[in-house]
Design a protein around this motif. Structure first.
Motif, PDB file in Angstrom:
ATOM      1  N   UNK B  23      89.322 142.905  -9.686  1.00  0.00           N
ATOM      2  CA  UNK B  23      89.110 143.745 -10.879  1.00  0.00           C
ATOM      3  C   UNK B  23      90.284 144.680 -11.105  1.00  0.00           C
ATOM      4  N   UNK B  24      90.822 145.202 -10.016  1.00  0.00           N
ATOM      5  CA  UNK B  24      91.961 146.116 -10.108  1.00  0.00           C
ATOM      6  C   UNK B  24      93.182 145.402 -10.698  1.00  0.00           C
ATOM      7  N   UNK B  25      93.426 144.176 -10.266  1.00  0.00           N
ATOM      8  CA  UNK B  25      94.551 143.405 -10.812  1.00  0.00           C
ATOM      9  C   UNK B  25      94.413 143.284 -12.327  1.00  0.00           C
ATOM     10  N   UNK B  26      93.212 142.916 -12.776  1.00  0.00           N
ATOM     11  CA  UNK B  26      93.012 142.740 -14.220  1.00  0.00           C
ATOM     12  C   UNK B  26      93.153 144.070 -14.965  1.00  0.00           C
ATOM     13  N   UNK B  27      92.620 145.135 -14.356  1.00  0.00           N
ATOM     14  CA  UNK B  27      92.730 146.452 -14.996  1.00  0.00           C
ATOM     15  C   UNK B  27      94.198 146.880 -15.104  1.00  0.00           C
ATOM     16  N   UNK B  28      94.992 146.579 -14.090  1.00  0.00           N
ATOM     17  CA  UNK B  28      96.413 146.959 -14.108  1.00  0.00           C
ATOM     18  C   UNK B  28      97.168 146.247 -15.234  1.00  0.00           C
ATOM     19  N   UNK B  29      96.957 144.944 -15.374  1.00  0.00           N
ATOM     20  CA  UNK B  29      97.661 144.213 -16.427  1.00  0.00           C
ATOM     21  C   UNK B  29      97.185 144.671 -17.808  1.00  0.00           C
ATOM     22  N   UNK B  30      95.885 144.878 -17.943  1.00  0.00           N
ATOM     23  CA  UNK B  30      95.349 145.354 -19.219  1.00  0.00           C
ATOM     24  C   UNK B  30      95.944 146.723 -19.551  1.00  0.00           C
ATOM     25  N   UNK B  91      97.007 155.113  -9.432  1.00  0.00           N
ATOM     26  CA  UNK B  91      95.866 155.986  -9.755  1.00  0.00           C
ATOM     27  C   UNK B  91      96.383 157.280 -10.403  1.00  0.00           C
ATOM     28  N   UNK B  92      97.419 157.836  -9.834  1.00  0.00           N
ATOM     29  CA  UNK B  92      98.024 159.058 -10.371  1.00  0.00           C
ATOM     30  C   UNK B  92      98.624 158.844 -11.757  1.00  0.00           C
ATOM     31  N   UNK B  93      99.372 157.759 -11.913  1.00  0.00           N
ATOM     32  CA  UNK B  93     100.007 157.477 -13.205  1.00  0.00           C
ATOM     33  C   UNK B  93      98.953 157.331 -14.294  1.00  0.00           C
ATOM     34  N   UNK B  94      97.865 156.632 -13.961  1.00  0.00           N
ATOM     35  CA  UNK B  94      96.787 156.428 -14.931  1.00  0.00           C
ATOM     36  C   UNK B  94      96.101 157.755 -15.262  1.00  0.00           C
ATOM     37  N   UNK B  95      95.862 158.570 -14.246  1.00  0.00           N
ATOM     38  CA  UNK B  95      95.187 159.848 -14.476  1.00  0.00           C
ATOM     39  C   UNK B  95      96.033 160.744 -15.388  1.00  0.00           C
ATOM     40  N   UNK B  96      97.324 160.805 -15.140  1.00  0.00           N
ATOM     41  CA  UNK B  96      98.209 161.643 -15.948  1.00  0.00           C
ATOM     42  C   UNK B  96      98.280 161.143 -17.385  1.00  0.00           C
ATOM     43  N   UNK B 121      91.436 151.934 -15.281  1.00  0.00           N
ATOM     44  CA  UNK B 121      92.393 151.460 -14.279  1.00  0.00           C
ATOM     45  C   UNK B 121      92.475 152.447 -13.107  1.00  0.00           C
ATOM     46  N   UNK B 122      92.438 153.729 -13.429  1.00  0.00           N
ATOM     47  CA  UNK B 122      92.430 154.749 -12.365  1.00  0.00           C
ATOM     48  C   UNK B 122      91.268 154.486 -11.399  1.00  0.00           C
ATOM     49  N   UNK B 124      89.557 151.669 -11.031  1.00  0.00           N
ATOM     50  CA  UNK B 124      89.707 150.369 -10.366  1.00  0.00           C
ATOM     51  C   UNK B 124      90.689 150.468  -9.195  1.00  0.00           C
ATOM     52  N   UNK B 125      91.745 151.261  -9.359  1.00  0.00           N
ATOM     53  CA  UNK B 125      92.712 151.443  -8.260  1.00  0.00           C
ATOM     54  C   UNK B 125      92.055 152.165  -7.093  1.00  0.00           C
ATOM     55  N   UNK B 126      91.275 153.194  -7.416  1.00  0.00           N
ATOM     56  CA  UNK B 126      90.616 153.965  -6.349  1.00  0.00           C
ATOM     57  C   UNK B 126      89.646 153.072  -5.584  1.00  0.00           C
ATOM     58  N   UNK B 127      88.876 152.270  -6.332  1.00  0.00           N
ATOM     59  CA  UNK B 127      87.901 151.405  -5.660  1.00  0.00           C
ATOM     60  C   UNK B 127      88.580 150.293  -4.871  1.00  0.00           C
TER      61      UNK B 127
END
Lengths: 140, 140, 140, 140
Positions: B23-30, B91-96, B121-122, B124-127
């Motif tokens: 799921x994280x991979x897909x969230x990152x590309x999206x 996770x940080x980049x997404x949060x910012x 994505x934040x 998904x990265x954490x999980x």
């Protein structure tokens, strides 16, 4: 490369270049190219099966170096925790790839050069991270 | 996207997919695509000068998401500290980026969608980081 | 993915989405992820030496798809010859990778899925290129 | 950068380096960094609204240069039509970005340096494409 010259020309910088960061940007782009090249050279070796882990780490390192070089290039936006975290990931990626390439350095010249470029980039990332404002704060 | 299906077909995985990582991979590309798109949309707004920081964070986030998605895709190589560090940066980049886009979400639909993709994505990265073996060990 | 939704929210677009281009963006990001995954899966196969060319084409295709997806995402800037040239390179990269993966499709499920994703992206690039204004002009 | 040294160490090359291609690889990585830097510097200028098209072309050029540099790095796989198409897209991206940056070169030092790097990369791509076997065959 022109990273230092470009950073000096940035309207937010006005001559006060963080040279550790500029060196890190150049090291990241150099290391990305070298790692991509080492992966391809490893794929060309007769005993490719012995180099699978090396190829994977080359690819990881190339990807992390590219995004780190780009983030560090855009440093002016000023999100210090983000760039610090990315440089930390890059330092790790370089260290892991160097460690692996060093094991094949006597056998393969491309691994020898790649290990050197990775060690140089690892050091450059560490020094750039240390140069950031608030860099002595605890990592989170 | 096909990340889960591809991971299931990997010779090292043999069906036991880490779905948090897939799921994280897909969230990152999206998220990378959405951030690149939001940067371009912001550049098209009349008041682009008010969106400069948003554009920079979009670009940082897109770059970090892409390398994170690629590293997580190659998870099988098994370097847990590296992937954990890269997911932490992501996770940080997404949060910012989310934080910034949320401020423009009422005004600009592209920022609203982008903030949502970044938050997803934040998370998904954490999980995904939490799902890695030894993930409860202290971060270094 | 959100490419179509994001393009619809772009200030220059105002609802008139080029759906062929939006589909192409999504196909490019999907294909990039699948190719990166297929390269890693091939590296995990026992007979990796037989898959060297497949791994190289996977890597080429992933790189070309990512830059094509990003360029197509920023379509609004409107440089038609550039995007047409990049989509042409992407169509070729996908065709070459598909051709190679198809040869291993019966043996390796990851190659079967990858061949499909490459064919879908090849088609999406061709259709997106045809949808560009002036697309029937001779290629230079 | 180490592109030439790495290519010389490649098992398929055995010393017979295509120097036009090695130079092109280095020009692509250099130009990608310069363009990413110019985009960020433009975003920092007071009259950012006048530089929107420049920023977009910088971003397009950076993305195309990176994938071209990576593809050219993996040249050994030998898919000549693919690398030729990608170099053609890169030549175009560099020419367009140079053209735009040249218009701001007197006002902004970063645009002046960027225009130079783009012209150098445009030339390097053209020369590398001409050096490929069968390069005088008609483009398809």
């Amino acid at each position: 490369m022109h990273a230092q010259q470009m950073i000096a020309a940035h309207p937010h910088v006005r001559g006060e270049v963080n040279t550790a960061l500029a060196r890190c940007v150049e090291a990241c782009f150099d290391c990305a190219q070298v790692c991509a090249s080492c992966a391809d050279a490893c794929l060309g070796e007769e005993k490719v099966a012995d180099l699978v882990q090396c190829i994977r780490l080359n690819m990881d390192c190339a990807d992390v170096c590219l995004s780190s070089g780009l983030i560090a290039t855009r440093r002016s936006g000023g999100d210090v925790p983000l760039i610090a975290a990315q440089l930390r990931a890059c330092e790790l990626a370089c260290a892991r790839c160097a460690q692996e390439c060093e094991q094949h350095a006597e056998m393969h010249e491309h691994c020898r050069i790649c290990a050197e470029a990775c060690r140089a980039c690892e050091r450059a990332c560490r020094e750039a991270a240390a140069s950031l404002p608030g860099a002595d704060a605890p990592r989170h």
